[in-house]
Scaffold this active site. Structure first.
Site, PDB file in Angstrom:
ATOM      1  N   GLY A   3      -8.455   1.889   0.066  1.00  0.00           N
ATOM      2  CA  GLY A   3      -8.041   0.496   0.124  1.00  0.00           C
ATOM      3  C   GLY A   3      -7.657   0.084  -1.294  1.00  0.00           C
ATOM      4  O   GLY A   3      -8.377   0.396  -2.254  1.00  0.00           O
ATOM      5  N   ASP A  10      -0.517  -2.440  -0.361  1.00  0.00           N
ATOM      6  CA  ASP A  10      -0.844  -1.549  -1.481  1.00  0.00           C
ATOM      7  C   ASP A  10       0.011  -1.844  -2.695  1.00  0.00           C
ATOM      8  O   ASP A  10      -0.385  -1.566  -3.821  1.00  0.00           O
ATOM      9  CB  ASP A  10      -0.691  -0.091  -1.061  1.00  0.00           C
ATOM     10  CG  ASP A  10      -1.839   0.311  -0.150  1.00  0.00           C
ATOM     11  OD1 ASP A  10      -1.778   0.002   1.054  1.00  0.00           O
ATOM     12  OD2 ASP A  10      -2.830   0.874  -0.658  1.00  0.00           O
TER      13      ASP A  10
HETATM   14  O1  MRU Z   1      -4.796   5.135   2.545  1.00  0.00           O
HETATM   15  P1  MRU Z   1      -5.667   3.919   2.494  1.00  0.00           P
HETATM   16  O2  MRU Z   1      -6.715   3.897   3.549  1.00  0.00           O
HETATM   17  O3  MRU Z   1      -6.221   3.667   1.117  1.00  0.00           O
HETATM   18  O4  MRU Z   1      -4.659   2.734   2.806  1.00  0.00           O
HETATM   19  C1  MRU Z   1      -5.129   1.424   2.794  1.00  0.00           C
HETATM   20  C2  MRU Z   1      -4.144   0.427   3.226  1.00  0.00           C
HETATM   21  O5  MRU Z   1      -2.999   0.705   3.473  1.00  0.00           O
HETATM   22  C3  MRU Z   1      -4.621  -0.998   3.226  1.00  0.00           C
HETATM   23  O6  MRU Z   1      -4.004  -1.726   4.234  1.00  0.00           O
HETATM   24  C4  MRU Z   1      -4.298  -1.620   1.873  1.00  0.00           C
HETATM   25  O7  MRU Z   1      -4.789  -0.824   0.836  1.00  0.00           O
HETATM   26  C5  MRU Z   1      -4.857  -2.971   1.736  1.00  0.00           C
HETATM   27  S1  MRU Z   1      -6.598  -2.971   1.552  1.00  0.00           S
HETATM   28  C6  MRU Z   1      -7.078  -4.562   1.351  1.00  0.00           C
END
Ligand code: MRU
Length: 359
Positions: free
Chosen positions: A57, A247
């Site tokens: 995240g 992200d």
């Molecule tokens: O690959 P991840 O699980 O780290 O991806 C996370 C996401 O895409 C979330 O939606 C994003 O980081 C927002 S978290 C508040």
């Protein structure tokens, strides 16, 4: 890495353990089946934890990296200031290379480096204390930002609404409340009722494993669906808004988020459902003009072929394409909700205004 368990009530994704003087995370790869904490000591373990999504995240990996920088700084020889800063910057660059898309990782490492440079003459003990306080401040700040995002996000929905979300943008991915899940959790605390549809989010199943886990624990009415079921759920009239995290948001509002997010946005536009992106301003990259400039992480195709199966579900050797994120065009986004307020199109103006205020 050492294991340990924590009770359901105390789940916290990242913490500096004062008593044992070490960095501890909840290993998200084991959820929902097991709640186990692990302790990270070396730069290699920290890199691996980010890369393998033990901590994940966008805001959470930023917070984690800030504590990593403090922990790693303590291990560097003190003798020469310039040598110390160069070595710390190299450790930061190493962590930063673990995942390319979420800008928070880079942002937090830079914040820690700025703090280290500004205090490099203060003596080793003071410098370490300042770095710890900075990492704690980044975490505390994220809690506050998530709360503000949650409050603004609540203005966009009403009691009884159906909300569809993709991936996981809850407390596990941030600090508290989360971003996309924030309004849902805050509204629930205030007695509101929502019906949430959580996309399972192939291939790493953040929706199935983490979002449904968090919402169920919070007593939210959550229904898990496969990613390819979003259309029928929308067509049935069960969804009044889509909430997703981010992200990296480019200066024009193009937004990178978990793979599959852009498909949700396209469906939402087709069915006339508002599509909202929620995230802190640390996720907005004003140096990035548009989505074409956002680096997209590619991952190992084994995640698609075999990770969740007892035996491989695809022929051996078949080629896979496994991008971890996609970019949702700004034209499909009805609003971007930050801790400073709700930005509406045109984003080149509304996002720039957020940073003008800051300056
Ligand atoms: O690959 P991840 O699980 O780290 O991806 C996370 C996401 O895409 C979330 O939606 C994003 O980081 C927002 S978290 C508040």
């Amino acid at each position: 890495m050492n294991g340990g368990t924590q009770s359901m009530e105390q789940v916290q994704n990242i913490r500096w353990d004062q008593a044992e003087d070490g960095l501890v995370i909840l290993d998200q790869t084991l959820l929902p089946g097991e709640e186990r904490e692990i302790r990270l000591q070396t730069a290699e373990e920290m890199y691996e934890a980010i890369r393998s999504l033990r901590v994940r995240g966008a805001p959470a990996i930023g917070i984690f990296a800030a504590y990593c920088m403090y922990a790693l700084a303590r291990k560097l020889p003190a003798a020469d200031k310039e040598a110390f800063l160069t070595a710390l910057a190299a450790q930061g660059a190493y962590l930063d290379s673990a995942r390319p898309t979420a800008v928070n990782l880079h942002w937090a490492i830079e914040e820690m480096m700025k703090t280290a440079r500004a205090n490099a003459d203060s003596g080793r003990e003071v410098l370490e204390q300042v770095l710890l306080r900075k990492a704690q401040a980044i975490q505390a700040d994220d809690i506050q930002k998530c709360f503000q995002i949650s409050q603004y996000g609540l203005e966009l929905v009403k009691d009884g609404d159906g909300i569809l979300t993709h991936c996981n943008a809850g407390p596990l991915a941030t600090s508290r409340y989360g971003t996309a899940l924030g309004p849902i959790l805050l509204g629930t605390e205030r007695g509101m009722k929502f019906r949430v549809f959580a996309d399972e989010t192939r291939p790493l199943l953040q929706g199935a494993r983490l979002t449904s886990y968090e919402l169920q624990r919070a007593g939210v009415d959550v229904t898990l669906i496969c990613d390819n079921m979003a259309s029928i759920v929308m067509k049935n009239g069960w969804v009044q808004a889509c909430f997703v995290g981010c992200d990296r948001v480019a200066a024009n509002g193009d937004t990178a988020n978990k793979i599959g997010t852009s498909g949700v946005a396209i469906l939402a536009r087709h069915y006339g459902i508002p599509f909202y992106v929620l995230g802190p301003t640390s996720t907005i990259d004003m140096a990035c003009p548009d989505g074409d400039h956002i680096p997209i992480e590619e991952r190992d195709g084994e995640e698609i072929k075999s990770l969740w199966y007892e035996k491989p579900m695809a022929p051996a050797g078949v080629r896979c394409y496994d991008p971890a994120f996609d970019v949702t065009d700004h034209g499909l986004i009805d609003a971007i909700v930050t801790e400073k307020g709700i930005c509406r199109p045109p984003y080149t103006e509304s996002l720039a205004a957020l940073f003008r205020e800051e300056a």
